[in-house]
Design a protein around this motif. Structure first.
Motif, PDB file in Angstrom:
ATOM      1  N   LEU A  33      22.210  -7.176   7.012  1.00  0.00           N
ATOM      2  CA  LEU A  33      21.762  -8.569   6.958  1.00  0.00           C
ATOM      3  C   LEU A  33      21.340  -9.077   8.327  1.00  0.00           C
ATOM      4  O   LEU A  33      20.369  -9.825   8.456  1.00  0.00           O
ATOM      5  CB  LEU A  33      22.870  -9.458   6.397  1.00  0.00           C
ATOM      6  N   ARG A  46      17.784  -5.078  10.973  1.00  0.00           N
ATOM      7  CA  ARG A  46      17.846  -6.215  10.055  1.00  0.00           C
ATOM      8  C   ARG A  46      16.951  -5.972   8.848  1.00  0.00           C
ATOM      9  O   ARG A  46      15.802  -5.567   8.998  1.00  0.00           O
ATOM     10  CB  ARG A  46      17.413  -7.474  10.800  1.00  0.00           C
ATOM     11  N   ARG A  47      17.514  -6.185   7.667  1.00  0.00           N
ATOM     12  CA  ARG A  47      16.851  -6.033   6.370  1.00  0.00           C
ATOM     13  C   ARG A  47      16.590  -4.577   5.970  1.00  0.00           C
ATOM     14  O   ARG A  47      15.928  -4.321   4.982  1.00  0.00           O
ATOM     15  CB  ARG A  47      15.551  -6.830   6.310  1.00  0.00           C
ATOM     16  N   ASP A  48      17.108  -3.621   6.723  1.00  0.00           N
ATOM     17  CA  ASP A  48      17.020  -2.209   6.331  1.00  0.00           C
ATOM     18  C   ASP A  48      18.174  -1.875   5.401  1.00  0.00           C
ATOM     19  O   ASP A  48      19.196  -2.563   5.384  1.00  0.00           O
ATOM     20  CB  ASP A  48      17.083  -1.281   7.552  1.00  0.00           C
ATOM     21  N   SER A  49      18.008  -0.786   4.649  1.00  0.00           N
ATOM     22  CA  SER A  49      19.074  -0.368   3.738  1.00  0.00           C
ATOM     23  C   SER A  49      19.152   1.148   3.674  1.00  0.00           C
ATOM     24  O   SER A  49      18.219   1.846   4.066  1.00  0.00           O
ATOM     25  CB  SER A  49      18.835  -0.943   2.337  1.00  0.00           C
TER      26      SER A  49
END
Length: 75
Positions: A33, A46-49
């Motif tokens: 997040l 950030r915003r990676d998964s």
């Protein structure tokens, strides 16, 4: 959610490491997040998964102050 699962939300301080082992028959989805973390040799911002399905334990190291959501799901 109509299946066995678990949501974990955590803040990880820069340089600290946390580990989570999903239960038997479960996989792990990690969503960053805020900040940046590394899982093994992979770096996530950030915003990676990342999806983790073949490991008994995921070790997550914060490269900077970070917030991550871990979702444990059946595989």
């Amino acid at each position: 959610m109509r299946q066995k699962g678990q949501f974990l939300l955590g803040q990880i301080r820069k340089g600290k490491t946390v580990a989570h082992g999903p239960g038997a028959g479960m996989g792990l989805f990690v969503f960053v997040l805020e900040g940046a973390v590394s899982i093994g040799k992979e770096r996530l911002g950030r915003r990676d998964s990342a999806q983790i399905t073949d490991e008994k334990e995921a070790t997550i190291k914060a490269q900077e102050e970070s917030k991550a959501l871990l979702i444990e799901v059946p595989v």
